[in-house]
Enzyme design. Sequence first.
Site, PDB file in Angstrom:
ATOM      1  N   ASP A 133       0.846  -1.181   0.000  1.00  0.00           N
ATOM      2  CA  ASP A 133       0.000   0.000   0.000  1.00  0.00           C
ATOM      3  C   ASP A 133       0.889   1.241   0.000  1.00  0.00           C
ATOM      4  OD1 ASP A 133      -2.605   1.474   0.578  1.00  0.00           O
ATOM      5  OD2 ASP A 133      -1.411   2.096   2.311  1.00  0.00           O
ATOM      6  N   TYR A 152       1.990  10.147   1.003  1.00  0.00           N
ATOM      7  CA  TYR A 152       3.170   9.736   1.774  1.00  0.00           C
ATOM      8  C   TYR A 152       4.465  10.329   1.193  1.00  0.00           C
ATOM      9  CZ  TYR A 152      -0.165   6.250   3.545  1.00  0.00           C
ATOM     10  OH  TYR A 152      -1.270   5.625   4.067  1.00  0.00           O
ATOM     11  N   LYS A 205      -3.023   5.606  -3.453  1.00  0.00           N
ATOM     12  CA  LYS A 205      -4.248   6.337  -3.121  1.00  0.00           C
ATOM     13  C   LYS A 205      -4.230   7.774  -3.643  1.00  0.00           C
ATOM     14  CE  LYS A 205      -3.900   5.067   1.618  1.00  0.00           C
ATOM     15  NZ  LYS A 205      -2.621   4.374   1.573  1.00  0.00           N
ATOM     16  N   HIS A 252      -8.197   8.198  -0.874  1.00  0.00           N
ATOM     17  CA  HIS A 252      -7.551   8.126   0.446  1.00  0.00           C
ATOM     18  C   HIS A 252      -8.495   8.495   1.589  1.00  0.00           C
ATOM     19  CE1 HIS A 252      -3.343   8.397   2.438  1.00  0.00           C
ATOM     20  NE2 HIS A 252      -4.244   8.152   3.357  1.00  0.00           N
TER      21      HIS A 252
HETATM   22  N1  NAP Z   1      -5.763   5.269   4.797  1.00  0.00           N
HETATM   23  C1  NAP Z   1      -5.234   5.835   5.838  1.00  0.00           C
HETATM   24  O1  NAP Z   1      -5.671   6.904   6.255  1.00  0.00           O
HETATM   25  C2  NAP Z   1      -4.088   5.185   6.522  1.00  0.00           C
HETATM   26  C3  NAP Z   1      -3.680   5.675   7.781  1.00  0.00           C
HETATM   27  C4  NAP Z   1      -2.632   5.037   8.425  1.00  0.00           C
HETATM   28  C5  NAP Z   1      -1.995   3.961   7.850  1.00  0.00           C
HETATM   29  N2  NAP Z   1      -2.382   3.525   6.610  1.00  0.00           N
HETATM   30  C6  NAP Z   1      -1.658   2.395   5.950  1.00  0.00           C
HETATM   31  O2  NAP Z   1      -1.533   1.316   6.816  1.00  0.00           O
HETATM   32  C7  NAP Z   1      -0.151   0.950   6.983  1.00  0.00           C
HETATM   33  C8  NAP Z   1       0.054   0.356   8.352  1.00  0.00           C
HETATM   34  O3  NAP Z   1      -0.264   1.317   9.377  1.00  0.00           O
HETATM   35  P1  NAP Z   1       0.587   1.451  10.693  1.00  0.00           P
HETATM   36  O4  NAP Z   1       1.886   2.059  10.407  1.00  0.00           O
HETATM   37  O5  NAP Z   1      -0.259   2.090  11.703  1.00  0.00           O
HETATM   38  O6  NAP Z   1       0.855  -0.103  11.070  1.00  0.00           O
HETATM   39  P2  NAP Z   1       1.121  -0.895  12.401  1.00  0.00           P
HETATM   40  O7  NAP Z   1       1.773  -2.144  11.906  1.00  0.00           O
HETATM   41  O8  NAP Z   1      -0.080  -0.986  13.254  1.00  0.00           O
HETATM   42  O9  NAP Z   1       2.166   0.003  13.237  1.00  0.00           O
HETATM   43  C9  NAP Z   1       3.470   0.227  12.836  1.00  0.00           C
HETATM   44  C10 NAP Z   1       4.307   0.402  14.099  1.00  0.00           C
HETATM   45  O10 NAP Z   1       4.451  -0.884  14.742  1.00  0.00           O
HETATM   46  C11 NAP Z   1       5.823  -1.178  14.935  1.00  0.00           C
HETATM   47  N3  NAP Z   1       5.976  -2.622  14.670  1.00  0.00           N
HETATM   48  C12 NAP Z   1       5.859  -3.251  13.473  1.00  0.00           C
HETATM   49  N4  NAP Z   1       6.051  -4.566  13.604  1.00  0.00           N
HETATM   50  C13 NAP Z   1       6.298  -4.786  14.930  1.00  0.00           C
HETATM   51  C14 NAP Z   1       6.584  -5.950  15.669  1.00  0.00           C
HETATM   52  N5  NAP Z   1       6.650  -7.148  15.091  1.00  0.00           N
HETATM   53  N6  NAP Z   1       6.774  -5.808  17.009  1.00  0.00           N
HETATM   54  C15 NAP Z   1       6.710  -4.594  17.613  1.00  0.00           C
HETATM   55  N7  NAP Z   1       6.442  -3.456  16.947  1.00  0.00           N
HETATM   56  C16 NAP Z   1       6.240  -3.555  15.609  1.00  0.00           C
HETATM   57  C17 NAP Z   1       6.588  -0.329  13.935  1.00  0.00           C
HETATM   58  O11 NAP Z   1       7.863   0.001  14.452  1.00  0.00           O
HETATM   59  P3  NAP Z   1       9.198   0.059  13.571  1.00  0.00           P
HETATM   60  O12 NAP Z   1       8.880   0.659  12.226  1.00  0.00           O
HETATM   61  O13 NAP Z   1      10.080   0.960  14.386  1.00  0.00           O
HETATM   62  O14 NAP Z   1       9.731  -1.337  13.455  1.00  0.00           O
HETATM   63  C18 NAP Z   1       5.709   0.907  13.851  1.00  0.00           C
HETATM   64  O15 NAP Z   1       5.989   1.808  14.900  1.00  0.00           O
HETATM   65  C19 NAP Z   1       0.597   2.255   6.669  1.00  0.00           C
HETATM   66  O16 NAP Z   1       1.933   2.062   6.301  1.00  0.00           O
HETATM   67  C20 NAP Z   1      -0.235   2.784   5.528  1.00  0.00           C
HETATM   68  O17 NAP Z   1       0.114   2.090   4.332  1.00  0.00           O
HETATM   69  C21 NAP Z   1      -3.431   4.103   5.969  1.00  0.00           C
END
Ligand code: NAP
Length: 293
Positions: free
Chosen positions: A32, A37, A66, A99
Amino acid sequence: MPALGFGTLIPDLIDTRNATKAALEAGFRQFDSSERYRNEKEVGEAMQEIFKEGAIKREDVFIATKLWNNNHRPERVKPAFEASLKRLQLDYLDLYLIHTPFAFQPGDEQDPRDENGKVIYDDGVTLLDTWRALESLVDEGRCKAIGLSDVSLEKAKEIFVSARIKPAVVHVESHPYLPEWELLEFCNQNGVVFQAFAALGHSSEPRLLDDPVITSIAGKINKTPAQVLLAWAVQRGTALLTTSKTPSRIKENFDISTLPEDAMKEINEGIETRERFNAVVETGVPGFIPKGR
Ligand SMILES: NC(=O)c1ccc[n+]([C@@H]2O[C@H](COP(=O)([O-])OP(=O)(O)OC[C@H]3O[C@@H](n4cnc5c(N)ncnc54)[C@H](OP(=O)(O)O)[C@@H]3O)[C@@H](O)[C@H]2O)c1
């Protein structure tokens, strides 16, 4: 569409490039991105590097991006789509999402504000107008599927009823603290993929990864809390997005396996905390809500 997806909302451009490559190498085949971004170029470069090595082909990977809020006017949709494709170095997309349902002032400014710092919205376009422009992209064969992001059940229904080409995906924040069961049921009944972002709760407070129900299941089955949360999302029938800039976590997050039924029940019935971490659904302005607890 592979259920397990890698999100590229990674602020640092070098991290974006390394994480995208590491995710492809770890086995992720669903990605995604977003014009918002501002790193589609680095995502595209990383993918091309891997494709050139030959073991993974473009067709093996499901790639989404998006349309941002300043491009909702129908005449701006195709140029925005083409610009994303160019930055990603692709000639088609597997999925193009709107988005957010909020239209901002049309123009090149992604975050248009008035003199008081308030977002300038655009009331000259409806979400359905924008949706029709996305339908044309599918007609032209440059995009295999289209979908909605950050919508409520009501908004999803509204577009679903009027759409000539139905949304293939509804992409929203979801995890055990925000299970969105009603929206999931609507998606299941209508053949729409429910795609959960922030599947680990974005490491925000209250920390889902430290929830005692999750950590106790992880201990019992010898998996990590992250693996439990990702398995839960897949097992309840959703696609998901998780993100990490850390190579070992990227590998860990791809290595998931089926949870015992009683663990699913414990998560569904034993967790009562309810929390939305991302406020984008309220105003269209992106961002996770900082909470120091
Ligand atoms: N449409 C929208 O409005 C919208 C909004 C938000 C997100 N998104 C999409 O959704 C994706 C995922 O969202 P998100 O970033 O919130 O995902 P998430 O996986 O819930 O959170 C990511 C965080 O978790 C940590 N993490 C990842 N794997 C881990 C593990 N195995 N153990 C411990 N901590 C871990 C990462 O740290 P590190 O990076 O430091 O390892 C990072 O701080 C985004 O990249 C984007 O593509 C869309």
